[in-house]
Design a protein around this motif. Structure first.
Motif, PDB file in Angstrom:
ATOM      1  N   ILE A 134      22.154  61.572  71.014  1.00 35.10           N
ATOM      2  CA  ILE A 134      22.239  63.014  71.214  1.00 35.10           C
ATOM      3  C   ILE A 134      22.393  63.711  69.866  1.00 35.10           C
ATOM      4  N   LEU A 135      21.562  64.724  69.621  1.00 35.88           N
ATOM      5  CA  LEU A 135      21.752  65.604  68.472  1.00 35.88           C
ATOM      6  C   LEU A 135      22.407  66.874  69.003  1.00 35.88           C
ATOM      7  N   ALA A 136      23.705  67.028  68.730  1.00 35.53           N
ATOM      8  CA  ALA A 136      24.486  68.139  69.280  1.00 35.53           C
ATOM      9  C   ALA A 136      24.406  69.351  68.359  1.00 35.53           C
ATOM     10  N   LEU A 137      23.963  70.483  68.918  1.00 37.59           N
ATOM     11  CA  LEU A 137      23.722  71.695  68.139  1.00 37.59           C
ATOM     12  C   LEU A 137      24.298  72.916  68.845  1.00 37.59           C
ATOM     13  N   ARG A 138      24.580  73.948  68.070  1.00 37.03           N
ATOM     14  CA  ARG A 138      24.950  75.213  68.707  1.00 37.03           C
ATOM     15  C   ARG A 138      23.744  75.803  69.407  1.00 37.03           C
ATOM     16  N   GLY A 139      22.595  75.805  68.719  1.00 34.40           N
ATOM     17  CA  GLY A 139      21.368  76.332  69.293  1.00 34.40           C
ATOM     18  C   GLY A 139      21.065  77.747  68.832  1.00 34.40           C
ATOM     19  N   ASP A 140      19.842  78.180  69.103  1.00 34.50           N
ATOM     20  CA  ASP A 140      19.395  79.527  68.756  1.00 34.50           C
ATOM     21  C   ASP A 140      19.823  80.524  69.829  1.00 34.50           C
ATOM     22  N   LYS A 167      34.852  62.794  73.975  1.00 32.25           N
ATOM     23  CA  LYS A 167      36.010  62.622  74.856  1.00 32.25           C
ATOM     24  C   LYS A 167      35.579  62.177  76.247  1.00 32.25           C
ATOM     25  N   LYS A 168      34.466  62.725  76.738  1.00 35.47           N
ATOM     26  CA  LYS A 168      34.025  62.442  78.099  1.00 35.47           C
ATOM     27  C   LYS A 168      33.346  61.084  78.225  1.00 35.47           C
ATOM     28  N   THR A 169      32.599  60.677  77.202  1.00 37.33           N
ATOM     29  CA  THR A 169      31.770  59.470  77.331  1.00 37.33           C
ATOM     30  C   THR A 169      32.197  58.336  76.410  1.00 37.33           C
ATOM     31  N   GLY A 170      33.235  58.552  75.611  1.00 36.77           N
ATOM     32  CA  GLY A 170      33.680  57.495  74.709  1.00 36.77           C
ATOM     33  C   GLY A 170      32.617  57.153  73.679  1.00 36.77           C
ATOM     34  N   SER A 171      32.350  55.869  73.530  1.00 36.98           N
ATOM     35  CA  SER A 171      31.395  55.414  72.513  1.00 36.98           C
ATOM     36  C   SER A 171      29.998  55.171  73.081  1.00 36.98           C
ATOM     37  N   HIS A 172      29.751  55.628  74.306  1.00 35.66           N
ATOM     38  CA  HIS A 172      28.454  55.339  74.928  1.00 35.66           C
ATOM     39  C   HIS A 172      27.294  55.923  74.129  1.00 35.66           C
ATOM     40  N   PHE A 173      27.443  57.169  73.670  1.00 35.80           N
ATOM     41  CA  PHE A 173      26.354  57.835  72.965  1.00 35.80           C
ATOM     42  C   PHE A 173      26.539  57.775  71.452  1.00 35.80           C
ATOM     43  N   CYS A 174      25.421  57.693  70.762  1.00 31.84           N
ATOM     44  CA  CYS A 174      25.394  57.921  69.320  1.00 31.84           C
ATOM     45  C   CYS A 174      25.129  59.414  69.139  1.00 31.84           C
ATOM     46  N   ILE A 175      26.098  60.118  68.573  1.00 32.36           N
ATOM     47  CA  ILE A 175      25.989  61.568  68.419  1.00 32.36           C
ATOM     48  C   ILE A 175      25.673  61.898  66.966  1.00 32.36           C
ATOM     49  N   SER A 176      24.716  62.775  66.763  1.00 31.09           N
ATOM     50  CA  SER A 176      24.396  63.257  65.419  1.00 31.09           C
ATOM     51  C   SER A 176      24.586  64.769  65.377  1.00 31.09           C
ATOM     52  N   CYS A 177      24.585  65.314  64.168  1.00 31.73           N
ATOM     53  CA  CYS A 177      24.796  66.752  64.006  1.00 31.73           C
ATOM     54  C   CYS A 177      23.863  67.281  62.922  1.00 31.73           C
ATOM     55  N   ALA A 178      23.833  68.588  62.767  1.00 27.04           N
ATOM     56  CA  ALA A 178      22.961  69.228  61.780  1.00 27.04           C
ATOM     57  C   ALA A 178      23.695  69.449  60.465  1.00 27.04           C
TER      58      ALA A 178
END
Length: 266
Positions: A134-140, A167-178
């Motif tokens: 998941i690439l977590a973003l604020r968005g436009d 917090k909800k999914t623990g280590s299940h997802f690899c999260i990236s950011c901008a």
């Protein structure tokens, strides 16, 4: 034609479910694949797409993704769409990438027009289809609006979204950011400081570039500090790697990386 044609001219594209086997094979975490290649000293690349606005556009993209998947990208990512308007289609296309193209999908997920339940639904769908990145973003801002405002019952920034997913999914997802090597567009400004010397960049401004009209623009030390501290906070909340905004000056990028390292962003 998809890029320049106003979306209002077309009916909404109805996403079609991708046939799935009874057993879902979970994808790989992109951060693990990156680290493996870095250890071996290998170069790697990825492809990014945006959801088309027409049925024909979806068909064309499917053919191109098949061709480009054969090139061996480490991952393919799909944007969430301006204002969250194409979220269902993004989920469908990530499903295709993961299960038809056999490439790990990186799904953009934004805060725009997304209350908590919609985020939960998107994460559940990712788990069902084996998408683990998941690439977590604020968005436009939403379509037709100039300013971004938080959705009631949703999230106010990417950091809060990252914190919630972790917090909800623990280590299940690899999260990236901008990340923004040249500074976020909202903080880049023409330098009007009369004491500033463009030859020596004193006092120091970050990511300085000369504009077409001969002026200089950059990021003030105060704004840069705020930006970089915020980036560090996204890492601290659970983001595992950074996807940068497009940049054209390698010296600016190297300076940004050096500053990130100094702050413990590794």
């Amino acid at each position: 034609g998809d890029v320049s044609t106003p979306p209002s001219l077309f009916p909404a594209v109805r996403p079609r479910p991708v046939p799935m086997s009874s057993t879902v094979v979970q994808g790989n975490k992109i951060i693990d694949k990156i680290n493996e290649r870095l250890k071996r000293g290998e170069q790697f690349f990825s492809f990014e797409y945006f959801p088309p606005k027409t049925e024909q556009g979806v068909k064309n993209l499917d053919k191109r993704m098949t061709s480009m998947a054969a090139r061996g990208p480490v991952w393919m990512d799909m944007t969430w769409g301006a204002g969250g308007r194409t979220s269902d289609l993004t989920l469908t296309l990530c499903n295709k990438i993961q299960n038809e193209k056999k490439v790990d999908a990186l799904m953009h997920l934004t805060c725009t027009n997304m209350e908590q339940k919609k985020i939960d639904d998107a994460l559940t769908e990712c788990k069902k289809t084996g998408v683990r990145n998941i690439l977590a973003l604020r968005g436009d801002p939403p379509h037709g609006e100039e300013r971004w405002t938080a959705t009631e019952g949703g999230f106010s920034c990417a950091r809060d979204l990252i914190k919630y997913i972790r917090k909800k999914t623990g280590s299940h997802f690899c999260i990236s950011c901008a990340g923004y090597p040249e500074g976020h567009p909202n903080v880049r400004k023409v330098i009007t400081d009369s004491k500033w010397d463009p030859q020596t960049n004193t006092p120091k401004y970050w990511a300085v570039r000369k504009t077409k009209d001969g002026k200089y623009e950059g990021v003030s030390p105060k704004d840069w500090e705020t930006e970089q501290n915020y980036l560090k906070s996204k890492i601290d909340e659970g983001a595992e790697f950074i996807v940068t905004q497009l940049f054209y000056d390698l010296d600016i990028f190297y300076a940004w990386v050096k500053d990130c390292r100094a702050r413990g962003i590794n």
